[in-house]
Structure formats: C-alpha cells, structure tokens
Design an enzyme around this catalytic site. Sequence first.
Site, PDB file in Angstrom:
ATOM      1  N   SER A 155      20.727 -38.507  11.209  1.00 35.81           N
ATOM      2  CA  SER A 155      20.662 -38.998  12.584  1.00 35.81           C
ATOM      3  C   SER A 155      22.026 -39.375  13.153  1.00 35.81           C
ATOM      4  O   SER A 155      22.334 -39.093  14.309  1.00 35.81           O
ATOM      5  CB  SER A 155      19.718 -40.206  12.668  1.00 35.81           C
ATOM      6  OG  SER A 155      18.399 -39.812  12.395  1.00 35.81           O
TER       7      SER A 155
ATOM      8  N   GLU B  53       0.824  -1.203   0.000  1.00 35.89           N
ATOM      9  CA  GLU B  53       0.000   0.000   0.000  1.00 35.89           C
ATOM     10  C   GLU B  53       0.862   1.260   0.000  1.00 35.89           C
ATOM     11  O   GLU B  53       0.617   2.205  -0.761  1.00 35.89           O
ATOM     12  CB  GLU B  53      -0.932   0.001   1.218  1.00 35.89           C
ATOM     13  CG  GLU B  53      -1.866  -1.197   1.280  1.00 35.89           C
ATOM     14  CD  GLU B  53      -1.293  -2.363   2.095  1.00 35.89           C
ATOM     15  OE1 GLU B  53      -2.078  -3.013   2.801  1.00 35.89           O
ATOM     16  OE2 GLU B  53      -0.066  -2.606   2.026  1.00 35.89           O
TER      17      GLU B  53
END
Length: 367
Positions: free
Chosen positions: A220, A51
Amino acid sequence: MDEFFMRRAIELAKKGEGWCHPNPLVGAVIVKNGKIIAEGYHAKYGDLHAERNALKNAKESVEGGTLYCTLEPCCHTGKQPPCTEAIIAAGIKKVYIGSFDPNPLVAGKGTQILKAAGIEVIEGFLKDECDTLNDIFFHYITEKKPYVIMKYAMTADGKIATETGKSKWITGEAARLEVQRLRHKCMGIMAGIGTVEADDPLLNCRLENGRSPVRIITDSSLKISEESQIIKTADKYRTIIATVSDDINKAKKLEDHGTEVWKIIGKNGRVDLQELMTRLGQEKIDSVLLEGGAILNSSALKAGIVNEIDLFMAPKLFGGKGRSPVEGSGADDPSEAYKFRFYDQKLVGEDILIRYKALGGNTCSQG
C-alpha cells in the site's frame, strides 16, 4: 474398459499442468478394436489441443474409432481451429466426453455439432473425476477472475511461526517440494509487503523445467526496497506491485527495474483485493497462490477472494504464543467463522496436506 480409457485421458491431461494457462487441461485417447491407437493432451498454450494432438499421433487410421476426451471438444477458432471439425473429418464414430465446457463459445455447441454429424456422443462420463482437472479454468472462464489458493504450513497446534517469529522449517522436504509444484501450477503468486520485508523471498519456482509464476506484491505505501530479491530479479520474472501510494518517484524507480506498478485503491485506503483480482483476470492470469503470510491471509478472507485452502500440517507442536495462519481482528463468535468444505487430504512425507474448497464452489463467505 471405457473407464480405463477415460482415466488414461485424465492422466494425460495432467501433463499440461502449469503450461496451458489460461486454457484448460485436456487429455484425449482414441481406441479402435479394443486397443489404444492414439493419445494426446494440451501441452502448452497456443499449441495443438488434445484431440488434434491425438489425431496427429495416431498409429493407424482412426476411422470408425472411439474418442475419449476429458472436456467437451471446442467448436470455435482461437489459437487453434475447431477440434470438432478434425474429429468429424477423421471419421470418429463415437465420443465419450467427461466435462461440460462452460466457455460461452463452446457450452454444449461442440456436442451438438458432433451429434449433427452422426457421431454417437456419451456425455458426462466420469464427470466428477474430469471436473477436478479444471477447477482453475472453470472459475476463471465463468468469473473472469483468478482462482485463489491460500497456502500455509502450520504445526499441529496451529502455529506458522514461533513466538520469536522463526518458521524455517515447519514442514519437511517433501512438503516443500509440493509447494514448488503449486507454484508451477498457478499462474500468479501473491505476497504482502510484510512477508517481503521479513523474509526477502524470491517467489519463483525451483522445480527443474518448472514455470515460475507472475509475482504480485501488495504494498500500500510502496515501501518495497530496491535491494530486495523481488525487485533485483524483476527483469527475469514478471512482477506486479499493487499500491495506493502517490509516490511517483518511487514508482518510476521500481518500473525502471522492470516491475509494473498498479494503483488500486480500496475504501479503507488499502489495496482493493477484489479490484486487483479483476485486473489480474483482465491480464489473463487465471490463478493465484497466496503465500503472503497471516496479514494477507486475513485480508484475502475478508475480501472474499479465497477459493481453496491448501494446508500443510506438520507433526510437531510449538506451544506458547506462536503466530496464527490468519491474523487481523478475527471472529467474535464461532458463527462468524469463514466456512469451507473438506475436499481431500494426503500424506506428503511426514506431513499432511489437507485441502478445503469454498462453499458453493465459488469464494469463501463469513457467518
């Protein structure tokens, strides 16, 4: 003409894709006497909102004009001051708003402020079309976790690789270019250690002027090689290694290369993907593209973190015992399938891109 002007605002909003994270995509058009006198969009995080950009770009006085905005104007101070203040001060008399902003700092307050100032407000104008701009933002701002897109390419008989493991290339150049756009669109990209070891990928964005995502590797056991492209380029692209390993020496070596090692332990002794998403959300990473292969796809579905599937299907068949897009134990009965809803499809070169969304607009569920 109202629809024409809002659709123009939608097109403008798309120009900010890849650069606004974790803010929404927003476009704005100001019209006076039936013609567009100003346009703007949120171009980059921290820059002017759509805007204020439009007001700044006005070719003439906007007083008495009409603003078309794809998202409810903000009414709080963040990186930028409230857009509602600028709209009121400029003398805008009517505002068309597409999407409702679920951000608790806005959430209807922006509309109320405009109305209280005597501005006529039309809410929900072309709402569905405006909403499609911000699946990522809406999910992130409400769930505080990234929006996860599972992407894979497969043949018409459902194979992502031949029986010998070869997969280059299933899809054509146009589809591969579309994947680069996805990498630019998403703030993060995630792969499993198996994919890293097998393909040694770079996982960056190769579009000209594109933005490369944060690389997230689930590893992992902390097996990733210091000679991999991921580690050798960690000083150039932000790289996160999620692990459960206690190997302090290896972690230190990886960190010396510029990576971040996160220890995130799940109940099964593997990386907890839900906890990983929470941590990524805290880091303001609002979206993740899964390019991790069949094992990570299975884990992601089981963890319930997938919001969208982007499937590129090539017009070819491998036959035999080629690899599936999702491995793991799988469903024992059709009733146990992970369920999604069709969203859209389009031709990309000679291939088809099919998009599915999680049921209920949140994440996938089984059964």
